[in-house]
Design a protein around this motif. Structure first.
Motif, PDB file in Angstrom:
ATOM      1  N   GLU A 207      20.537  30.673  21.514  1.00  0.00           N
ATOM      2  CA  GLU A 207      21.272  29.720  21.578  1.00  0.00           C
ATOM      3  C   GLU A 207      20.997  28.868  20.331  1.00  0.00           C
ATOM      4  N   ASP A 208      19.764  28.812  19.945  1.00  0.00           N
ATOM      5  CA  ASP A 208      19.994  27.616  19.033  1.00  0.00           C
ATOM      6  C   ASP A 208      19.758  28.673  17.638  1.00  0.00           C
ATOM      7  N   TRP A 209      19.489  29.893  17.439  1.00  0.00           N
ATOM      8  CA  TRP A 209      19.007  30.154  16.514  1.00  0.00           C
ATOM      9  C   TRP A 209      19.296  31.859  16.359  1.00  0.00           C
ATOM     10  N   ASN A 210      19.433  32.398  15.148  1.00  0.00           N
ATOM     11  CA  ASN A 210      20.306  34.498  15.047  1.00  0.00           C
ATOM     12  C   ASN A 210      19.445  34.345  14.652  1.00  0.00           C
ATOM     13  N   THR A 211      18.860  35.609  15.885  1.00  0.00           N
ATOM     14  CA  THR A 211      17.719  36.402  16.164  1.00  0.00           C
ATOM     15  C   THR A 211      18.100  37.778  15.135  1.00  0.00           C
ATOM     16  N   LYS A 212      19.408  37.922  14.683  1.00  0.00           N
ATOM     17  CA  LYS A 212      19.274  38.725  13.475  1.00  0.00           C
ATOM     18  C   LYS A 212      18.135  38.345  12.477  1.00  0.00           C
ATOM     19  N   SER A 213      18.050  37.140  12.269  1.00  0.00           N
ATOM     20  CA  SER A 213      17.157  36.375  11.216  1.00  0.00           C
ATOM     21  C   SER A 213      15.727  36.502  11.395  1.00  0.00           C
ATOM     22  N   PHE A 214      15.246  36.922  12.052  1.00  0.00           N
ATOM     23  CA  PHE A 214      13.802  37.023  12.554  1.00  0.00           C
ATOM     24  C   PHE A 214      13.420  37.834  14.003  1.00  0.00           C
ATOM     25  N   ILE A 215      11.868  38.018  14.192  1.00  0.00           N
ATOM     26  CA  ILE A 215      11.824  39.984  15.092  1.00  0.00           C
ATOM     27  C   ILE A 215      11.417  38.508  16.098  1.00  0.00           C
ATOM     28  N   ASN A 216      12.476  39.150  17.215  1.00  0.00           N
ATOM     29  CA  ASN A 216      12.302  38.696  18.754  1.00  0.00           C
ATOM     30  C   ASN A 216      11.530  38.968  19.687  1.00  0.00           C
ATOM     31  N   ALA A 217      10.393  38.670  19.847  1.00  0.00           N
ATOM     32  CA  ALA A 217       9.876  39.744  20.939  1.00  0.00           C
ATOM     33  C   ALA A 217      10.068  39.594  22.146  1.00  0.00           C
ATOM     34  N   TYR A 218      11.296  38.785  22.531  1.00  0.00           N
ATOM     35  CA  TYR A 218      12.556  38.994  23.858  1.00  0.00           C
ATOM     36  C   TYR A 218      13.185  40.509  23.489  1.00  0.00           C
ATOM     37  N   ASP A 219      13.538  41.559  22.743  1.00  0.00           N
ATOM     38  CA  ASP A 219      14.256  42.339  22.254  1.00  0.00           C
ATOM     39  C   ASP A 219      13.547  43.399  22.614  1.00  0.00           C
ATOM     40  N   PHE A 220      12.488  43.131  22.958  1.00  0.00           N
ATOM     41  CA  PHE A 220      11.494  44.615  23.303  1.00  0.00           C
ATOM     42  C   PHE A 220      10.568  44.270  24.029  1.00  0.00           C
ATOM     43  N   LYS A 221      10.646  46.052  25.118  1.00  0.00           N
ATOM     44  CA  LYS A 221       9.779  45.909  26.386  1.00  0.00           C
ATOM     45  C   LYS A 221       9.000  45.814  26.364  1.00  0.00           C
ATOM     46  N   ASP A 222       8.134  46.021  25.404  1.00  0.00           N
ATOM     47  CA  ASP A 222       6.025  45.530  25.773  1.00  0.00           C
ATOM     48  C   ASP A 222       6.018  45.489  23.716  1.00  0.00           C
ATOM     49  N   ILE A 223       4.537  45.303  24.085  1.00  0.00           N
ATOM     50  CA  ILE A 223       3.948  44.844  22.736  1.00  0.00           C
ATOM     51  C   ILE A 223       4.120  46.311  21.860  1.00  0.00           C
ATOM     52  N   ASN A 224       3.853  47.277  22.187  1.00  0.00           N
ATOM     53  CA  ASN A 224       3.822  48.567  21.396  1.00  0.00           C
ATOM     54  C   ASN A 224       5.646  49.056  20.680  1.00  0.00           C
ATOM     55  N   SER A 225       6.204  48.240  21.493  1.00  0.00           N
ATOM     56  CA  SER A 225       7.293  48.544  20.649  1.00  0.00           C
ATOM     57  C   SER A 225       7.670  48.074  19.161  1.00  0.00           C
ATOM     58  N   LEU A 226       7.729  46.368  20.028  1.00  0.00           N
ATOM     59  CA  LEU A 226       7.313  45.121  19.261  1.00  0.00           C
ATOM     60  C   LEU A 226       7.127  45.392  17.857  1.00  0.00           C
ATOM     61  N   ILE A 227       5.460  46.431  17.750  1.00  0.00           N
ATOM     62  CA  ILE A 227       5.013  46.703  16.233  1.00  0.00           C
ATOM     63  C   ILE A 227       5.721  47.366  16.384  1.00  0.00           C
ATOM     64  N   ASP A 228       6.089  49.093  16.505  1.00  0.00           N
ATOM     65  CA  ASP A 228       6.882  49.782  16.080  1.00  0.00           C
ATOM     66  C   ASP A 228       7.786  49.398  15.181  1.00  0.00           C
ATOM     67  N   TYR A 229       8.449  48.260  15.957  1.00  0.00           N
ATOM     68  CA  TYR A 229       9.549  47.393  14.816  1.00  0.00           C
ATOM     69  C   TYR A 229       9.504  47.389  14.247  1.00  0.00           C
ATOM     70  N   ILE A 230       8.217  45.910  14.287  1.00  0.00           N
ATOM     71  CA  ILE A 230       7.633  45.535  12.792  1.00  0.00           C
ATOM     72  C   ILE A 230       7.073  46.439  11.929  1.00  0.00           C
ATOM     73  N   LYS A 231       6.697  47.371  12.078  1.00  0.00           N
ATOM     74  CA  LYS A 231       6.434  49.124  11.238  1.00  0.00           C
ATOM     75  C   LYS A 231       7.985  49.292  10.618  1.00  0.00           C
ATOM     76  N   GLU A 232       8.951  49.572  11.448  1.00  0.00           N
ATOM     77  CA  GLU A 232      10.120  49.954  10.260  1.00  0.00           C
ATOM     78  C   GLU A 232      10.354  48.754   9.987  1.00  0.00           C
ATOM     79  N   VAL A 233      10.540  47.181   9.667  1.00  0.00           N
ATOM     80  CA  VAL A 233      10.590  46.429   9.133  1.00  0.00           C
ATOM     81  C   VAL A 233      10.207  47.024   7.811  1.00  0.00           C
ATOM     82  N   ASP A 234       8.589  47.034   8.233  1.00  0.00           N
ATOM     83  CA  ASP A 234       7.647  46.301   6.607  1.00  0.00           C
ATOM     84  C   ASP A 234       8.317  47.875   6.010  1.00  0.00           C
TER      85      ASP A 234
END
Length: 206
Positions: free
Chosen positions: A140-167
């Motif tokens: 509501e305040d910050w553009n979530t396209k400008s960072f990796i928002n943990a709330y966009d993922f169902k769990d830690i594993n899917s969050l890490i998978d996306y971090i790897k993708e961006v990396d």
């Protein structure tokens, strides 16, 4: 229970004056004028020689610690704070420390709607992608396209998978850096908040 309140809560109550903590960080750091900023992609690519950092003093944030341990199985995550320190010393200048890192874990100490601190702001100043958790309504305040928002993922594993993708995708990484961080600058312009607060106090006293 109060006639008036000053909080960072999202309250639909005219007696409450909302003043986000991150707006104060932007104001006091003088960095509110640096968003948006010009991005030198070649320079950034040369600077980012390390993967991810983790700088915290509170050792009791379990979800944050879990991400640190799990992400460290992929690549080295350097912890420069007192919590889970693995570099042999506590960093004295956080902003300088994170400058060479592609990613910064910036989980808050706890989860609460509206509670967004300097943890999200500092990495963006140094062109390090924040990996954020803490305010479930951060979008509501910050553009979530400008960072990796943990709330966009169902769990830690899917969050890490996306971090790897961006990396592993320079174009994706740079596009995230290039995103405007603020949805509406007025929402986090402390000058506006201070002026409104003056009026708030005047109205309260009359």
């Amino acid at each position: 229970q109060c006639d008036y309140s000053l909080t960072f809560d999202y309250l639909d109550d005219e007696r409450n004056y909302r003043f986000p903590l991150s707006a104060i960080t932007l104001y006091e750091s003088g960095i509110r004028d640096k968003f948006p900023k010009e991005i030198d992609f070649d320079k950034i690519k040369k600077e980012k020689t390390k993967f991810c950092n983790f700088v915290f003093s509170n050792p009791n944030a379990q979800l944050r610690n879990q991400l640190f341990y799990e992400l460290s199985k992929y690549k080295q995550v350097d912890s420069g704070g007192r919590a889970l320190n693995n570099i042999g010393y506590a960093v004295s200048d956080k902003l300088e420390f994170i400058n060479n890192y592609k990613f910064t874990i910036c989980f808050e100490n706890s989860e609460y709607p509206g509670y967004t601190t300097e943890k999200l702001v500092h990495p963006k100043l140094k062109n390090s992608i924040p990996i954020y958790w803490g305010n479930p309504r951060v979008g509501e305040d910050w553009n979530t396209k400008s960072f990796i928002n943990a709330y966009d993922f169902k769990d830690i594993n899917s969050l890490i998978d996306y971090i790897k993708e961006v990396d592993n995708d320079d174009n994706l990484y740079m596009s995230m850096l290039n995103e405007e961080m603020l949805i509406d600058k007025s929402k986090l312009d402390a000058n506006i908040y201070y002026k409104r607060f003056d009026k708030f106090i005047s109205d309260m006293c009359n």
